[in-house]
Design an enzyme around this catalytic site. Structure first.
Site, PDB file in Angstrom:
ATOM      1  N   TRP A  10      12.923 -57.860 -16.707  1.00  0.00           N
ATOM      2  CA  TRP A  10      13.463 -59.149 -16.529  1.00  0.00           C
ATOM      3  C   TRP A  10      13.057 -60.051 -15.267  1.00  0.00           C
ATOM      4  O   TRP A  10      13.245 -60.975 -14.896  1.00  0.00           O
ATOM      5  CB  TRP A  10      15.043 -58.943 -16.495  1.00  0.00           C
ATOM      6  CG  TRP A  10      15.455 -58.821 -17.948  1.00  0.00           C
ATOM      7  CD1 TRP A  10      15.068 -58.981 -19.074  1.00  0.00           C
ATOM      8  CD2 TRP A  10      16.831 -58.326 -18.111  1.00  0.00           C
ATOM      9  NE1 TRP A  10      15.845 -58.755 -20.200  1.00  0.00           N
ATOM     10  CE2 TRP A  10      17.058 -58.189 -19.541  1.00  0.00           C
ATOM     11  CE3 TRP A  10      18.048 -58.050 -17.538  1.00  0.00           C
ATOM     12  CZ2 TRP A  10      18.290 -57.997 -20.201  1.00  0.00           C
ATOM     13  CZ3 TRP A  10      19.292 -57.760 -18.082  1.00  0.00           C
ATOM     14  CH2 TRP A  10      19.279 -57.715 -19.614  1.00  0.00           C
ATOM     15  N   HIS A  96       4.000 -53.293  -9.655  1.00  0.00           N
ATOM     16  CA  HIS A  96       3.734 -54.394 -10.422  1.00  0.00           C
ATOM     17  C   HIS A  96       2.875 -55.351  -9.511  1.00  0.00           C
ATOM     18  O   HIS A  96       2.820 -55.242  -8.541  1.00  0.00           O
ATOM     19  CB  HIS A  96       5.207 -55.007 -10.899  1.00  0.00           C
ATOM     20  CG  HIS A  96       5.058 -55.935 -11.728  1.00  0.00           C
ATOM     21  ND1 HIS A  96       4.735 -57.524 -11.533  1.00  0.00           N
ATOM     22  CD2 HIS A  96       5.224 -56.008 -13.295  1.00  0.00           C
ATOM     23  CE1 HIS A  96       4.772 -58.224 -12.546  1.00  0.00           C
ATOM     24  NE2 HIS A  96       4.998 -57.317 -13.402  1.00  0.00           N
ATOM     25  N   GLU A 168      -1.680 -53.998 -17.073  1.00  0.00           N
ATOM     26  CA  GLU A 168      -1.604 -55.673 -17.044  1.00  0.00           C
ATOM     27  C   GLU A 168      -2.532 -56.111 -16.376  1.00  0.00           C
ATOM     28  O   GLU A 168      -2.394 -56.352 -14.910  1.00  0.00           O
ATOM     29  CB  GLU A 168      -0.036 -55.510 -16.250  1.00  0.00           C
ATOM     30  CG  GLU A 168       1.168 -54.844 -16.920  1.00  0.00           C
ATOM     31  CD  GLU A 168       2.461 -55.593 -16.653  1.00  0.00           C
ATOM     32  OE1 GLU A 168       3.083 -56.116 -17.557  1.00  0.00           O
ATOM     33  OE2 GLU A 168       2.920 -55.849 -15.325  1.00  0.00           O
ATOM     34  N   GLY A 174       2.247 -64.069 -17.653  1.00  0.00           N
ATOM     35  CA  GLY A 174       2.694 -65.331 -17.333  1.00  0.00           C
ATOM     36  C   GLY A 174       1.938 -66.511 -17.715  1.00  0.00           C
ATOM     37  O   GLY A 174       2.380 -67.572 -17.268  1.00  0.00           O
ATOM     38  N   GLY A 235       7.210 -59.409 -20.125  1.00  0.00           N
ATOM     39  CA  GLY A 235       7.922 -60.193 -19.375  1.00  0.00           C
ATOM     40  C   GLY A 235       8.710 -61.448 -19.908  1.00  0.00           C
ATOM     41  O   GLY A 235       9.711 -61.179 -20.245  1.00  0.00           O
ATOM     42  N   GLY A 236       8.052 -62.498 -19.976  1.00  0.00           N
ATOM     43  CA  GLY A 236       8.955 -63.812 -20.310  1.00  0.00           C
ATOM     44  C   GLY A 236       9.468 -63.625 -21.804  1.00  0.00           C
ATOM     45  O   GLY A 236      10.463 -64.085 -21.869  1.00  0.00           O
TER      46      GLY A 236
END
Ligand code: 13P
Length: 256
Positions: A10, A96, A168, A174, A235-236
């Site tokens: 989140w 991250h 990632e 994003g 994510g999103g």
């Protein structure tokens, strides 16, 4: 066979009450399945409410987004692994790209975090990935290998077997521009080879390697179609119960 793992990160979204509302809604949309493991990683402030909303021995696991390597002390603003364990966290995201790029995290501290998590019974999810400039100059493999070395050096095979690696690519996070299955598979294979070479075959065969970066209900299926990809760090698309449920349902039916 590795069980697919879908993790919803989140990031800095959702208050405690929003987390509870999400969990209620999400659970109406998707049921437990032995074919995929699901983890939510709320902000620290929402962990306790999320834990209470999930209830004891929920099929949805909890993860944190960061951890400090010491157990306690003068580290203002930080949260330790025992604190997370007491909130029933099973996982913690470490390294991250937000942490690396916005908060200056380096491999040395990432390694300490991985080790602290393992010492306290948390499974680290170690994130690695190259920038666009690094990809375009052919540096993907060397950047990812350096990050893996940095985060994992010195771990025993037993410890490494409980680590999850998340590939990632920074350019995919994003941006709406996910890696193609082929791009992800190439890197995932080199990550597994890194584990096989540095440790052994058995360890390499159990370590889960997730893909993260603009994963959506639309692109999850082709990604999980490859057995090199053991799940996703989302994510999103994990912020809405509907789209996260669609991603989880795809994962649940993919490897039946
Ligand atoms: P997006 O899915 O929003 O690209 O974020 C990926 C990510 O960083 C998950 O940790």
């Amino acid at each position: 066979m590795r069980r697919p793992l879908i993790v919803g990160n989140w990031k800095m979204n959702k208050t405690a009450s929003e987390a509870v509302a999400f969990i209620r809604d999400f659970r109406e949309r998707v049921a437990a399945s032995p074919h995929a493991e699901v983890v939510l990683a709320p902000a620290f402030t929402a962990l306790e409410s999320a834990r209470n909303a999930l209830g004891p021995s929920s099929w949805i696991g909890l993860g944190a987004q960061n951890v400090h390597w010491e157990t306690h002390g003068s580290f203002t603003g930080e949260v330790s692994a025992p604190m997370l364990r007491e909130l029933d966290c099973r996982y913690v995201i470490v390294g991250h790209s937000d942490r690396r790029t916005l908060f200056g995290e380096r491999d040395e501290t990432i390694q300490k975090k991985v080790q602290a998590a393992l010492r306290h019974g948390l499974s680290p999810i170690l994130c690695v990935g190259e920038s666009l400039a690094e990809r375009e100059t052919g540096l993907t493999e060397s950047v990812v290998t350096a990050q893996l070395n940095g985060g994992l050096a010195g771990l025993s095979p037993q410890d490494l077997a409980t680590v999850t690696i998340a590939y990632e690519p920074v350019w995919a996070i994003g941006t709406g521009r996910a890696a193609t299955t082929e791009q992800a598979v190439t890197v995932h294979r080199s990550i597994r080879l890194f584990v096989e070479t540095g440790w052994d075959n058995d360890t390499a065969s159990v370590v889960r390697i997730l893909y993260g970066g603009s994963v959506t209900p639309q692109n999850i299926e082709p990604l999980l179609a490859s057995d090199a990809i053991d799940g996703a760090l989302v994510g999103g698309a994990c912020l809405s119960p509907d789209s996260f449920a669609r991603i989880v349902r795809s994962a649940q039916i993919q490897r039946v």
